[in-house]
Write an enzyme that holds these catalytic residues in place. Structure first.
Site, PDB file in Angstrom:
ATOM      1  N   ASP A  64       0.871  -1.172   0.000  1.00  0.00           N
ATOM      2  CA  ASP A  64       0.000   0.000   0.000  1.00  0.00           C
ATOM      3  C   ASP A  64       0.909   1.223   0.000  1.00  0.00           C
ATOM      4  O   ASP A  64       1.554   1.529   1.006  1.00  0.00           O
ATOM      5  CB  ASP A  64      -0.890  -0.013   1.241  1.00  0.00           C
ATOM      6  CG  ASP A  64      -1.780   1.216   1.347  1.00  0.00           C
ATOM      7  OD1 ASP A  64      -1.691   2.100   0.474  1.00  0.00           O
ATOM      8  OD2 ASP A  64      -2.563   1.300   2.311  1.00  0.00           O
ATOM      9  N   SER A 145      -1.139  13.241 -15.931  1.00  0.00           N
ATOM     10  CA  SER A 145      -2.399  13.261 -16.673  1.00  0.00           C
ATOM     11  C   SER A 145      -2.526  14.609 -17.357  1.00  0.00           C
ATOM     12  O   SER A 145      -1.899  15.593 -16.932  1.00  0.00           O
ATOM     13  CB  SER A 145      -3.570  13.052 -15.703  1.00  0.00           C
ATOM     14  OG  SER A 145      -4.804  13.352 -16.314  1.00  0.00           O
ATOM     15  N   TYR A 162      -8.771  15.044  -8.014  1.00  0.00           N
ATOM     16  CA  TYR A 162      -7.859  14.429  -8.986  1.00  0.00           C
ATOM     17  C   TYR A 162      -7.011  15.471  -9.736  1.00  0.00           C
ATOM     18  O   TYR A 162      -5.772  15.331  -9.768  1.00  0.00           O
ATOM     19  CB  TYR A 162      -8.653  13.563  -9.962  1.00  0.00           C
ATOM     20  CG  TYR A 162      -7.800  12.775 -10.920  1.00  0.00           C
ATOM     21  CD1 TYR A 162      -7.131  11.628 -10.506  1.00  0.00           C
ATOM     22  CD2 TYR A 162      -7.658  13.165 -12.245  1.00  0.00           C
ATOM     23  CE1 TYR A 162      -6.343  10.901 -11.377  1.00  0.00           C
ATOM     24  CE2 TYR A 162      -6.878  12.446 -13.127  1.00  0.00           C
ATOM     25  CZ  TYR A 162      -6.218  11.315 -12.695  1.00  0.00           C
ATOM     26  OH  TYR A 162      -5.444  10.604 -13.564  1.00  0.00           O
ATOM     27  N   LYS A 166      -2.865  15.897  -9.562  1.00  0.00           N
ATOM     28  CA  LYS A 166      -2.005  15.774 -10.741  1.00  0.00           C
ATOM     29  C   LYS A 166      -1.240  17.065 -11.031  1.00  0.00           C
ATOM     30  O   LYS A 166      -0.124  17.028 -11.559  1.00  0.00           O
ATOM     31  CB  LYS A 166      -2.840  15.358 -11.958  1.00  0.00           C
ATOM     32  CG  LYS A 166      -3.379  13.926 -11.852  1.00  0.00           C
ATOM     33  CD  LYS A 166      -2.260  12.911 -11.658  1.00  0.00           C
ATOM     34  CE  LYS A 166      -2.766  11.481 -11.634  1.00  0.00           C
ATOM     35  NZ  LYS A 166      -1.680  10.492 -11.449  1.00  0.00           N
TER      36      LYS A 166
END
Length: 248
Positions: A64, A145, A162, A166
């Protein structure tokens, strides 16, 4: 790929999607490849999808990446069992789609930052330690991304934390470039910024925009191998990969 033959590559988030494709590509190209994932058995299953001579080069460890202590222990285990780390692919990532202003979403917000930002920080620190102690070369990849350079607008749909995570990855890439140089090493850093990719991670978003142009995980793995094959004096700092016909 000659300079990387039989050297050790570590891929986080290796159980599916881009991570799984990268594991297969690296093993097929001669690297001892260790896939880290919570679903270790899925990484082990990738041996059935590579060339016969590459099967023994794939190894799986449960990890993890949000757990700093666990990451430290796993990287020491990799060095002990397989040798110094030459390539790190920071692929582990999560996305949550609830509105950030929604009450009771604290865990969703933490999950994104812990995986997409701190997961990179813990893994890169441990991999770089190994690279610096063993010749001072290597290559670190961060899976970024298009959302790390812009904020896509999807009507009536939120990408939550998100894009913010990024954008942090974009900044981390430059910080790592500076720190690798300041530490007098020749370790490279490459940010890969895909557009829409067909993965389990993107499943919910794909249902919102079913006609969107998309990439496959293999497209991204192929781009990574291209970056890895550049001469020692060439560093592809940022590679943006968009499907033909993507609208945003």
């Amino acid at each position: 790929m000659e300079r990387w033959l039989n050297r050790v590559a570590v891929v986080t988030g290796a159980s599916s999607g881009i991570g799984a494709a990268v594991v297969k590509y690296l093993a097929n190209n001669g690297m001892v490849t260790v896939g880290l994932a919570r679903r270790k058995e899925r990484v082990e299953g990738l041996r059935d999808e590579v060339k016969d001579e590459a099967k023994a080069r794939i190894h799986a460890i449960k990890c993890d990446v949000t757990n700093e202590t666990e990451v430290i222990a796993v990287f020491k285990e990799i060095e002990s069992n397989y040798g110094p780390i030459a390539v790190l692919v920071n692929n582990a990532g999560v996305v949550r789609f609830s509105d950030m202003v929604k009450e009771g979403n604290s865990q969703d917000l933490r999950d994104v930052l812990d995986t997409n930002v701190y997961g990179i920080v813990w893994s890169t620190r441990e991999a770089f330690r190994s690279m610096k102690a063993n010749g001072g070369d290597g290559h670190v990849f961060v899976m970024n991304s298009l959302a790390g350079h812009m904020v896509p607008i999807i009507p009536n749909f939120s990408l939550n934390m998100y894009p913010a995570s990024k954008h942090a990855v974009t900044a981390l890439t430059e910080i790592y470039r500076q720190e690798f140089f300041n530490n007098k090493t020749k370790v490279k850093i490459t940010s890969l910024s895909p557009g829409a990719v067909v993965t389990e991670l993107a499943g919910a978003a794909a249902t919102v925009t079913p006609d969107a142009a998309v990439l496959t995980p293999e497209n991204i793995a192929d781009a990574l191998i291209y970056c890895l094959q550049t001469p020692p004096n060439v560093q592809i700092h940022e590679l943006t990969i968009r499907p033909v016909g993507e609208r945003f």
